[in-house]
Motif scaffolding. Structure first.
Motif, PDB file in Angstrom:
ATOM      1  N   THR A  26     -31.836  -1.835 -24.891  1.00 10.13           N
ATOM      2  CA  THR A  26     -31.123  -1.765 -26.033  1.00 10.13           C
ATOM      3  C   THR A  26     -31.622  -2.932 -26.909  1.00 10.13           C
ATOM      4  N   ASN A  59     -30.536 -12.480 -31.924  1.00 12.43           N
ATOM      5  CA  ASN A  59     -30.493 -11.191 -32.996  1.00 12.43           C
ATOM      6  C   ASN A  59     -29.215 -11.283 -33.921  1.00 12.43           C
ATOM      7  N   SER A  72     -13.713   2.705 -24.017  1.00 21.18           N
ATOM      8  CA  SER A  72     -13.038   3.150 -25.167  1.00 21.18           C
ATOM      9  C   SER A  72     -11.580   2.905 -25.399  1.00 21.18           C
ATOM     10  N   ASP A 124     -30.177  -4.967 -29.971  1.00 24.89           N
ATOM     11  CA  ASP A 124     -28.801  -5.115 -29.981  1.00 24.89           C
ATOM     12  C   ASP A 124     -28.265  -4.650 -31.045  1.00 24.89           C
ATOM     13  N   ARG A 125     -28.866  -3.483 -31.826  1.00 28.85           N
ATOM     14  CA  ARG A 125     -28.121  -2.930 -32.929  1.00 28.85           C
ATOM     15  C   ARG A 125     -26.922  -2.051 -32.628  1.00 28.85           C
ATOM     16  N   SER A 126     -26.888  -1.867 -31.344  1.00 28.58           N
ATOM     17  CA  SER A 126     -25.600  -1.185 -30.970  1.00 28.58           C
ATOM     18  C   SER A 126     -25.137  -1.976 -29.963  1.00 28.58           C
ATOM     19  N   LEU A 127     -23.938  -2.720 -30.267  1.00 26.56           N
ATOM     20  CA  LEU A 127     -23.483  -3.716 -29.222  1.00 26.56           C
ATOM     21  C   LEU A 127     -22.399  -2.923 -28.067  1.00 26.56           C
ATOM     22  N   THR A 128     -22.309  -1.721 -28.502  1.00 25.73           N
ATOM     23  CA  THR A 128     -21.594  -0.764 -27.668  1.00 25.73           C
ATOM     24  C   THR A 128     -22.267  -0.602 -26.492  1.00 25.73           C
ATOM     25  N   ALA A 129     -23.789  -0.038 -26.657  1.00 22.27           N
ATOM     26  CA  ALA A 129     -24.728   0.260 -25.633  1.00 22.27           C
ATOM     27  C   ALA A 129     -25.016  -1.297 -24.947  1.00 22.27           C
ATOM     28  N   THR A 130     -25.199  -2.085 -25.436  1.00 20.73           N
ATOM     29  CA  THR A 130     -25.586  -3.394 -24.980  1.00 20.73           C
ATOM     30  C   THR A 130     -24.437  -3.742 -23.777  1.00 20.73           C
TER      31      THR A 130
END
Length: 493
Positions: free
Chosen positions: A108, A45, A238, A111-117
């Protein structure tokens, strides 16, 4: 604790080996999904190799399992524990958490949101760890000596590595044809299905109540635990991101000095604490608070030899852990397709891994510990060096199979020998907590350094990286003589 005080080994009745093979499947199924398969997915990705290396820190979470292992020793999951007992209550809750987390990872993609992944990968690592703690504690209680540990360890690791390799292969084959989301949803369904035979096992000897009410209350308690875990991950994540930004750590940072500095901290802390622990009486250790008692007992029994033991266990699996981080992105970078990688993992790796586990478990029960551990380190190093050889050759399916087979056989053999060795170091009274500490510490330094693997490979190349990994596997041999001379003193239970 004297040898005479140890619980007598229980001969495995029919079905026990099959049960621990199934439990190995449950624990092994998710492992590649938050580690090596995820690293390949991230590479596909378009995520930079240095950032992919950072994702190896997800695997750090299991190394700290000793922090919550005493909870597994003392408490059960409400509902489940009333009927199934403490160990199986966490196994059941862990299986539900694993299924939910794999589903989250499926959703997810791309993997556009690595935080969510990262969130779902951490959740999957946590629930996998909880399940492993419960299984390990139960296993050591049932088989506290080498003769009975060998077959159970082999069955458990057979299931573990079989599921790990088969799922890793299957996800790649499915992903090539139907996409990554489908590749992850299938093992999520398998994880949920594995809940059923475990839930169908008989009531614990001290259990009470009915199965259906226990399952209903356990499902509700598991949902509450998952919600609490989500909040903890969000807050901790965070805080860590803010800290990294504050000290200037980013995708292009050289994190190796930070990692080496952090790796020294636990050894310095142990060196400072051990003299005070050794001066305490056996009665004082036994009377200490429940959360700390298992760890005080370990350091009281081994003294400064514990530092040598922990240095050895930190190095023993170093090469395997480092290689695991980048093995699949490396093979993909050579030009091998997802299908070719999946076939190698599904056929060659599975057979080689099973053979390695069988040989390691068998020889660990029959050979002196030093001989088995030395052979395991040598075979693991050969598996690391095989990737250097593969990178110097043109694309060839047989070459990929040979390198994969060497890596998996060495990894399987060393893993089985290592599990038996660690199991014999613990006090069975504190089996789950002490094994969690030892096995967690064994992977602390490797997984900490694995986070910088991508940066190292980007700067020096893949061949240098795998040469380093193999050399570190061999370095463990330097610690074998003092490790084999270490003997615990008696007296604490």
């Amino acid at each position: 604790m004297t040898g005479a005080d140890r619980p007598q080994a229980i001969a495995a009745p029919p079905g026990r080996l099959a049960l621990f093979a199934l439990l190995g499947v449950c624990a092994g199924l998710p492992f590649y999904l938050f580690s090596t398969v995820l690293s390949l997915r991230l590479a596909q990705n378009g995520v930079p190799i240095a950032v992919i290396g950072f994702f190896a820190w997800v695997s750090l979470l299991p190394t700290f399992k000793f922090l919550w292992a005493p909870i597994v020793d003392r408490f059960g999951v409400p509902g489940f524990a009333r009927f199934y007992g403490r160990r199986r209550s966490w196994i059941l809750a862990g299986q539900l958490g694993i299924a939910a987390s794999i589903t989250g990872l499926a959703l997810t993609h791309p993997d556009r949101s690595l935080t969510a992944t990262a969130f779902w990968a951490l959740a999957l690592a946590f629930w996998t760890t909880m399940l492993e703690i419960a299984v390990d504690g139960w296993r050591i209680e049932l088989a506290p000596d080498a003769a009975t540990q060998g077959p159970i360890v082999a069955a458990n690791i057979w299931g573990y590595r079989g599921a790990m390799v088969a799922v890793g292969s299957g996800v790649l084959l499915v992903a090539e044809r139907a996409g990554w989301a489908a590749g992850y949803l299938i093992p999520a369904a398998v994880a949920l299905a594995a809940f059923v035979p475990i839930a169908a096992t008989r009531r614990d000897a001290a259990g009470e109540g009915g199965r259906v009410p226990a399952l209903a209350k356990g499902l509700a308690a598991s949902a509450a635990l998952f919600a609490g875990l989500a909040l903890v991950i969000a807050i901790a994540g965070s805080a860590l991101l803010a800290l990294a930004a504050a000290i200037g750590i980013g995708a292009n940072s050289n994190v190796t000095p930070w990692l080496l500095g952090l790796a020294l901290v636990p050894f310095l802390a142990m060196a400072l604490a051990i003299p005070a622990i050794r001066r305490r009486s056996p009665e004082a250790i036994a009377a200490s608070g429940a959360p700390m008692r298992p760890y005080l007992d370990l350091f009281w029994r081994y003294g400064f030899a514990a530092i040598t033991l922990l240095a050895f266990v930190s190095l023993y699996r170093m090469g395997d852990v480092l290689a695991l981080t980048l093995a699949k992105p490396f093979v993909a970078a050579l030009g091998y397709s997802l299908g070719a990688i999946g076939l190698a993992d599904g056929i060659v790796a599975l057979a080689a891994s099973m053979a390695g586990v069988a040989a390691g478990g068998l020889l660990a029960a029959r050979w002196p510990a030093g001989s088995t551990l030395a052979l395991g380190a040598l075979l693991a190093a050969i598996g690391n060096f095989a990737f250097v050889w593969l990178g110097a050759r043109p694309l060839s399916a047989p070459a990929l199979w040979l390198a994969t087979g060497a890596d998996q056989f060495g990894n399987g053999f060393a893993g089985a020998a290592f599990v038996v060795y660690l199991s014999l170091l613990v006090n069975p009274v504190h089996a789950a907590a002490q094994y969690a500490f030892l096995s967690g510490f064994a992977f602390l330094l490797p997984r900490l350094l694995a986070g910088g693997a991508g940066s190292f490979a980007a700067a020096h190349g893949y061949s240098a990286f795998f040469l380093m990994a193999g050399t570190l596997s061999l370095a463990a041999l330097l610690f074998l003589p003092p490790v084999l001379r270490a003997r615990p003193r008696e007296g604490v239970a």
